[in-house]
Design a protein around this motif. Sequence first.
Motif, PDB file in Angstrom:
ATOM      1  N   ILE A 295      -4.419  -8.327  -1.307  1.00  0.00           N
ATOM      2  CA  ILE A 295      -4.439  -6.847  -1.291  1.00  0.00           C
ATOM      3  C   ILE A 295      -4.618  -6.484  -3.110  1.00  0.00           C
ATOM      4  O   ILE A 295      -3.489  -6.781  -3.720  1.00  0.00           O
ATOM      5  CB  ILE A 295      -3.116  -6.174  -0.656  1.00  0.00           C
ATOM      6  N   HIS A 296      -5.497  -5.895  -3.077  1.00  0.00           N
ATOM      7  CA  HIS A 296      -5.750  -5.543  -4.485  1.00  0.00           C
ATOM      8  C   HIS A 296      -5.753  -3.969  -4.696  1.00  0.00           C
ATOM      9  O   HIS A 296      -6.365  -3.290  -4.243  1.00  0.00           O
ATOM     10  CB  HIS A 296      -7.002  -6.072  -4.834  1.00  0.00           C
ATOM     11  N   ARG A 297      -4.717  -3.699  -5.558  1.00  0.00           N
ATOM     12  CA  ARG A 297      -4.343  -2.284  -5.863  1.00  0.00           C
ATOM     13  C   ARG A 297      -5.423  -2.030  -7.322  1.00  0.00           C
ATOM     14  O   ARG A 297      -5.073  -2.705  -8.298  1.00  0.00           O
ATOM     15  CB  ARG A 297      -3.225  -2.037  -6.390  1.00  0.00           C
ATOM     16  N   LYS A 298      -6.548  -1.507  -6.869  1.00  0.00           N
ATOM     17  CA  LYS A 298      -7.627  -1.438  -8.022  1.00  0.00           C
ATOM     18  C   LYS A 298      -7.113  -0.867  -9.186  1.00  0.00           C
ATOM     19  O   LYS A 298      -6.308   0.254  -9.299  1.00  0.00           O
ATOM     20  CB  LYS A 298      -8.852  -0.385  -7.590  1.00  0.00           C
TER      21      LYS A 298
ATOM     22  N   LYS B 181      -3.389   5.442  -4.623  1.00  0.00           N
ATOM     23  CA  LYS B 181      -4.326   4.466  -5.212  1.00  0.00           C
ATOM     24  C   LYS B 181      -5.732   3.896  -4.321  1.00  0.00           C
ATOM     25  O   LYS B 181      -5.298   3.984  -3.038  1.00  0.00           O
ATOM     26  CB  LYS B 181      -3.481   3.348  -5.768  1.00  0.00           C
ATOM     27  N   ASN B 182      -6.494   3.152  -5.023  1.00  0.00           N
ATOM     28  CA  ASN B 182      -7.619   2.814  -4.105  1.00  0.00           C
ATOM     29  C   ASN B 182      -7.203   1.113  -3.974  1.00  0.00           C
ATOM     30  O   ASN B 182      -6.815   0.454  -4.870  1.00  0.00           O
ATOM     31  CB  ASN B 182      -8.878   3.023  -4.671  1.00  0.00           C
ATOM     32  N   TYR B 183      -7.511   0.725  -2.809  1.00  0.00           N
ATOM     33  CA  TYR B 183      -7.093  -0.645  -2.543  1.00  0.00           C
ATOM     34  C   TYR B 183      -8.454  -1.308  -1.802  1.00  0.00           C
ATOM     35  O   TYR B 183      -9.149  -0.711  -1.072  1.00  0.00           O
ATOM     36  CB  TYR B 183      -6.003  -0.818  -1.467  1.00  0.00           C
ATOM     37  N   SER B 184      -8.309  -2.892  -1.921  1.00  0.00           N
ATOM     38  CA  SER B 184      -9.258  -3.634  -1.242  1.00  0.00           C
ATOM     39  C   SER B 184      -8.380  -4.686  -0.681  1.00  0.00           C
ATOM     40  O   SER B 184      -7.850  -5.298  -1.275  1.00  0.00           O
ATOM     41  CB  SER B 184     -10.282  -4.475  -2.351  1.00  0.00           C
ATOM     42  N   LEU B 185      -8.865  -5.052   0.579  1.00  0.00           N
ATOM     43  CA  LEU B 185      -8.368  -5.913   1.322  1.00  0.00           C
ATOM     44  C   LEU B 185      -9.415  -7.274   1.226  1.00  0.00           C
ATOM     45  O   LEU B 185     -10.451  -6.933   1.851  1.00  0.00           O
ATOM     46  CB  LEU B 185      -7.921  -5.583   2.738  1.00  0.00           C
TER      47      LEU B 185
ATOM     48  N   LEU C 292      -8.458   0.724   5.164  1.00  0.00           N
ATOM     49  CA  LEU C 292      -8.528  -0.274   4.154  1.00  0.00           C
ATOM     50  C   LEU C 292      -9.918  -1.089   4.390  1.00  0.00           C
ATOM     51  O   LEU C 292      -9.974  -1.763   5.406  1.00  0.00           O
ATOM     52  CB  LEU C 292      -7.351  -1.505   4.443  1.00  0.00           C
TER      53      LEU C 292
ATOM     54  N   VAL D  79       1.023  -1.227   0.071  1.00  0.00           N
ATOM     55  CA  VAL D  79       0.065  -0.083   0.097  1.00  0.00           C
ATOM     56  C   VAL D  79       0.798   1.083  -0.019  1.00  0.00           C
ATOM     57  O   VAL D  79       0.482   2.067  -0.876  1.00  0.00           O
ATOM     58  CB  VAL D  79      -0.926  -0.062   1.281  1.00  0.00           C
TER      59      VAL D  79
ATOM     60  N   GLY E 119      -2.203  -6.855  -7.757  1.00  0.00           N
ATOM     61  CA  GLY E 119      -2.265  -6.925  -6.439  1.00  0.00           C
ATOM     62  C   GLY E 119      -1.287  -8.183  -5.896  1.00  0.00           C
ATOM     63  O   GLY E 119      -0.393  -8.585  -6.786  1.00  0.00           O
TER      64      GLY E 119
END
Length: 164
Positions: free
Chosen positions: A62-65, A38-42, A114, A32, A69
């Motif tokens: 961990i997904h960096r949109k 950037k926008n992230y999703s865990l 997150l 991160v 990831g």
Amino acid sequence: MEIDSLKKTFFISPTFGSITFQQVFEKIIEFVKEEPTKNYSLIVGSDSFPGEETVFVTAIIIHRKGSGGRYFYRKIKYEKMNNLKLRIFTEASLSLEIAEALKKKLSENGVSRLPVEIHIDVGKNGATRILVKEVIKMIVGSGYIAVTKPDSFGATKVADRHTN
């Protein structure tokens, strides 16, 4: 599962090999920090495979949109479980345990922004359709975003890849 018991658990990373839960957390934070704007999703997702034993795989992604990831997974073997409902609820419980531990570590480290999603291996079609509402209530009632098929790639693609 408490964070203390996770200290003895190892996760596998295609990038870093066998690492501890603490190291998984550190790798997530490093990832991160590489691109903090950037926008992230865990994402946490579990899947299972019933064979001689039932193998459960829980993945942390961990997904960096828009930019890829990283993921980490652990495998646990239980005695053979033929009951689909029991397997699905065990998958959801394993995902919730990991999500809770991650949420706790994030809040301790001031990174609670997150969002944590739980990807579940149920959908409106197929054998799991009768379980969808129950499993979603379990996840949402625990304070998480529940994602089902066909969008639950954390369970249906990432965790599933390592069940055999």
